[in-house]
Every structure is written in structure tokens, then in C-alpha cells.
Design a protein around this motif. Structure first.
Motif, mmCIF file in Angstrom:
data_model
loop_
_atom_site.group_PDB
_atom_site.id
_atom_site.type_symbol
_atom_site.label_atom_id
_atom_site.label_comp_id
_atom_site.label_asym_id
_atom_site.label_seq_id
_atom_site.Cartn_x
_atom_site.Cartn_y
_atom_site.Cartn_z
ATOM 1 N N TYR A 59 0.838 -1.198 0.000
ATOM 2 C CA TYR A 59 0.000 0.000 0.000
ATOM 3 C C TYR A 59 0.873 1.249 0.000
ATOM 4 C CZ TYR A 59 -3.760 3.192 1.153
ATOM 5 O OH TYR A 59 -4.663 4.219 1.106
ATOM 6 N N VAL A 60 0.541 2.212 -0.846
ATOM 7 C CA VAL A 60 1.247 3.488 -0.920
ATOM 8 C C VAL A 60 0.337 4.553 -0.344
ATOM 9 C CG1 VAL A 60 2.237 5.212 -2.466
ATOM 10 C CG2 VAL A 60 2.533 2.801 -2.964
ATOM 11 N N ARG A 61 0.817 5.253 0.678
ATOM 12 C CA ARG A 61 0.024 6.316 1.285
ATOM 13 C C ARG A 61 0.096 7.554 0.394
ATOM 14 N NH1 ARG A 61 1.079 10.501 4.304
ATOM 15 N NH2 ARG A 61 -0.515 11.336 5.655
ATOM 16 N N VAL A 62 -1.053 8.075 0.027
ATOM 17 C CA VAL A 62 -1.129 9.266 -0.810
ATOM 18 C C VAL A 62 -1.181 10.471 0.124
ATOM 19 C CG1 VAL A 62 -2.431 10.480 -2.584
ATOM 20 C CG2 VAL A 62 -2.354 7.987 -2.577
ATOM 21 N N PRO A 63 -0.196 11.372 0.064
ATOM 22 C CA PRO A 63 -0.187 12.509 0.991
ATOM 23 C C PRO A 63 -1.335 13.472 0.737
ATOM 24 C CG PRO A 63 1.548 12.756 -0.638
ATOM 25 C CD PRO A 63 0.906 11.405 -0.861
ATOM 26 N N GLY A 64 -2.037 13.832 1.819
ATOM 27 C CA GLY A 64 -3.125 14.811 1.727
ATOM 28 C C GLY A 64 -4.290 14.319 0.893
ATOM 29 N N GLY A 65 -5.355 15.080 0.912
ATOM 30 C CA GLY A 65 -6.505 14.761 0.070
ATOM 31 C C GLY A 65 -6.233 15.205 -1.347
ATOM 32 N N ARG A 66 -6.796 14.513 -2.273
ATOM 33 C CA ARG A 66 -6.598 14.892 -3.678
ATOM 34 C C ARG A 66 -7.579 15.977 -4.042
ATOM 35 N NH1 ARG A 66 -5.038 9.581 -7.161
ATOM 36 N NH2 ARG A 66 -3.208 9.089 -5.964
ATOM 37 N N HIS A 67 -7.053 17.167 -4.266
ATOM 38 C CA HIS A 67 -7.870 18.323 -4.598
ATOM 39 C C HIS A 67 -7.952 18.460 -6.114
ATOM 40 C CE1 HIS A 67 -9.577 22.304 -4.440
ATOM 41 N NE2 HIS A 67 -8.610 22.738 -5.219
ATOM 42 N N VAL A 68 -9.129 18.629 -6.627
ATOM 43 C CA VAL A 68 -9.333 18.801 -8.063
ATOM 44 C C VAL A 68 -9.364 20.296 -8.358
ATOM 45 C CG1 VAL A 68 -10.847 18.303 -10.008
ATOM 46 C CG2 VAL A 68 -10.708 16.689 -8.117
ATOM 47 N N PRO A 69 -8.406 20.815 -9.128
ATOM 48 C CA PRO A 69 -8.399 22.248 -9.425
ATOM 49 C C PRO A 69 -9.591 22.653 -10.290
ATOM 50 C CG PRO A 69 -6.677 21.128 -10.671
ATOM 51 C CD PRO A 69 -7.298 20.112 -9.759
ATOM 52 N N VAL A 70 -10.100 23.851 -10.051
ATOM 53 C CA VAL A 70 -11.244 24.371 -10.804
ATOM 54 C C VAL A 70 -10.744 24.918 -12.138
ATOM 55 C CG1 VAL A 70 -13.146 26.017 -10.810
ATOM 56 C CG2 VAL A 70 -12.404 24.996 -8.668
ATOM 57 N N THR A 71 -11.306 24.423 -13.231
ATOM 58 C CA THR A 71 -10.984 24.926 -14.565
ATOM 59 C C THR A 71 -12.272 25.064 -15.364
ATOM 60 O OG1 THR A 71 -10.699 22.710 -15.498
ATOM 61 C CG2 THR A 71 -8.725 23.766 -14.605
ATOM 62 N N ARG A 72 -12.226 25.893 -16.381
ATOM 63 C CA ARG A 72 -13.378 26.070 -17.265
ATOM 64 C C ARG A 72 -13.764 24.732 -17.886
ATOM 65 N NH1 ARG A 72 -14.116 26.503 -22.596
ATOM 66 N NH2 ARG A 72 -15.808 27.815 -23.331
ATOM 67 N N ARG A 73 -12.766 24.036 -18.387
ATOM 68 C CA ARG A 73 -12.981 22.743 -19.019
ATOM 69 C C ARG A 73 -13.587 21.730 -18.037
ATOM 70 N NH1 ARG A 73 -7.854 19.993 -21.859
ATOM 71 N NH2 ARG A 73 -8.785 18.086 -22.573
ATOM 72 N N GLY A 74 -13.100 21.765 -16.793
ATOM 73 C CA GLY A 74 -13.603 20.862 -15.768
ATOM 74 C C GLY A 74 -15.062 21.132 -15.422
ATOM 75 N N VAL A 75 -15.441 22.417 -15.337
ATOM 76 C CA VAL A 75 -16.830 22.779 -15.025
ATOM 77 C C VAL A 75 -17.750 22.303 -16.153
ATOM 78 C CG1 VAL A 75 -18.433 24.703 -14.685
ATOM 79 C CG2 VAL A 75 -16.226 24.717 -13.539
ATOM 80 N N LEU A 76 -17.346 22.531 -17.393
ATOM 81 C CA LEU A 76 -18.157 22.083 -18.532
ATOM 82 C C LEU A 76 -18.282 20.558 -18.538
ATOM 83 C CD1 LEU A 76 -16.811 24.490 -21.299
ATOM 84 C CD2 LEU A 76 -19.120 24.461 -20.347
ATOM 85 N N ARG A 77 -17.194 19.872 -18.234
ATOM 86 C CA ARG A 77 -17.227 18.412 -18.204
ATOM 87 C C ARG A 77 -18.111 17.902 -17.062
ATOM 88 N NH1 ARG A 77 -12.098 15.164 -16.541
ATOM 89 N NH2 ARG A 77 -13.079 13.171 -16.207
ATOM 90 N N ARG A 78 -17.980 18.514 -15.873
ATOM 91 C CA ARG A 78 -18.800 18.103 -14.726
ATOM 92 C C ARG A 78 -20.287 18.234 -15.042
ATOM 93 N NH1 ARG A 78 -19.316 22.245 -10.011
ATOM 94 N NH2 ARG A 78 -20.513 23.180 -11.708
ATOM 95 N N ASP A 79 -20.667 19.340 -15.727
ATOM 96 C CA ASP A 79 -22.074 19.621 -16.031
ATOM 97 C C ASP A 79 -22.520 19.009 -17.360
ATOM 98 O OD1 ASP A 79 -21.878 21.003 -13.693
ATOM 99 O OD2 ASP A 79 -21.966 22.989 -14.599
#
Length: 165
Positions: A59-79
Motif C-alpha cells: 500500500y502506498v500512502r497518498v499525501p493529503g486529500g486529492r484536490h481537483v483544481p477548478v478549470t473552465r474545461r472541468g466545469v463544462l465536463r462536470r455539467d
């Protein structure tokens, strides 16, 4: 060809080249779960199955929570490229609470919006327009958002990506 790397707990970690995946398998740091049929990798002494999905042996511990950066492309994809106000095809994004009134560039304040609704709304809130959002904007979740490279998925990856969602 790309390979999905899973943590020892079957959590998707990364997408790597099949060469890197093969090195992990040969060094006994990973095990092949899914491989590509009829497409072996030929070595000097033998052939190896080409990995499509591998799982790490430790098992590999992943440091911190994985934060998804806000982008225009990401908002369009999410919606799903649908306007949050009228449901038509969206090509722009809109601040629910306008920036001129202190609205932030956050997943909760940004929605996909068609050009017409965006121009009509201007710097007003949906309440001032007597409009309702078709959904409550939230940060995206799931492996396809936190693991880079999963947007071009191999069909063999689907069961492992849906486990993490």
C-alpha cells in the motif's frame, strides 16, 4: 498503450506507460490483473503479457486529500456541457454569485451556461432573475477526476474506476 495502476486497496493511483508497468511487475512491486490479449511484449529470453491494469503489492500512502483544481474545461465536463439554467448546450461558464459581488472561482459557485443565459443574467443572481438552478453545483468526485489520464479510458479499466467512485 497506457496502464492503470491500483494501490494495494484497489484505489486508482495513476496511469503509466506499459513499459513502466512492466518494470514494476518485473521488480515484483506490482501484479498484473488485466492484460492485453494477443499483444505480448517480447524480451530477449521470453515474452511478457502487456499489462492493462496492475495492482501494487504494498500500500502506498497518498499525501493529503486529492484536490481537483477548478478549470473552465472541468466545469463544462462536470455539467456534461448542459446549461444549468435552461438545459441547452453550454459553451461558457457562469458565476452563480457574480464576481462583482464577491463570488469565488469555486466548484460550488461555477456552472456551465449557454451564451444566451449568460448574457441575459449578467451580474445578477439567479434569485434576482427568478431562475432556478437545475442542480446544486458540487466539486466532482471519483477516480476519473483525481487520477490523471483516466479520461481516455481503456474498457478494461471501468470496473476499477467505478469501485473508487
Amino acid at each position: 498503450m497506457r496502464t492503470l495502476v491500483l494501490n494495494a486497496g484497489y484505489e486508482p493511483l495513476a496511469v503509466v506507460s506499459f513499459k513502466r508497468a512492466l518494470v514494476l511487475v518485473m521488480n515484483e512491486k506490482a501484479t498484473v490483473i488485466e492484460h492485453t490479449e494477443m499483444d505480448p511484449v517480447w524480451g530477449t529470453r521470453r515474452s511478457y503479457e502487456r499489462p492493462a491494469v496492475i495492482i501494487l503489492t504494498r500500500y502506498v500512502r497518498v499525501p493529503g486529500g486529492r484536490h481537483v483544481p477548478v478549470t473552465r474545461r472541468g466545469v463544462l465536463r462536470r455539467d456534461n456541457h448542459h446549461c444549468a439554467y435552461c438545459g441547452k448546450s453550454a459553451s461558457t461558464i457562469d458565476h452563480v454569485l457574480p464576481r462583482s459581488r464577491g463570488g469565488a472561482d469555486s466548484w460550488e459557485n461555477l456552472v456551465a451556461c449557454c451564451l444566451r443565459c449568460n448574457n441575459v443574467k449578467g451580474d445578477r443572481t439567479p434569485q434576482e432573475m427568478d431562475w432556478e438552478l437545475r442542480f446544486t453545483p458540487r466539486p466532482p468526485r471519483g477516480a476519473q477526476w483525481t487520477v490523471r489520464g483516466t479520461e481516455r479510458t481503456d474498457p478494461r479499466w471501468e470496473p476499477y474506476l467505478t469501485l473508487a467512485a
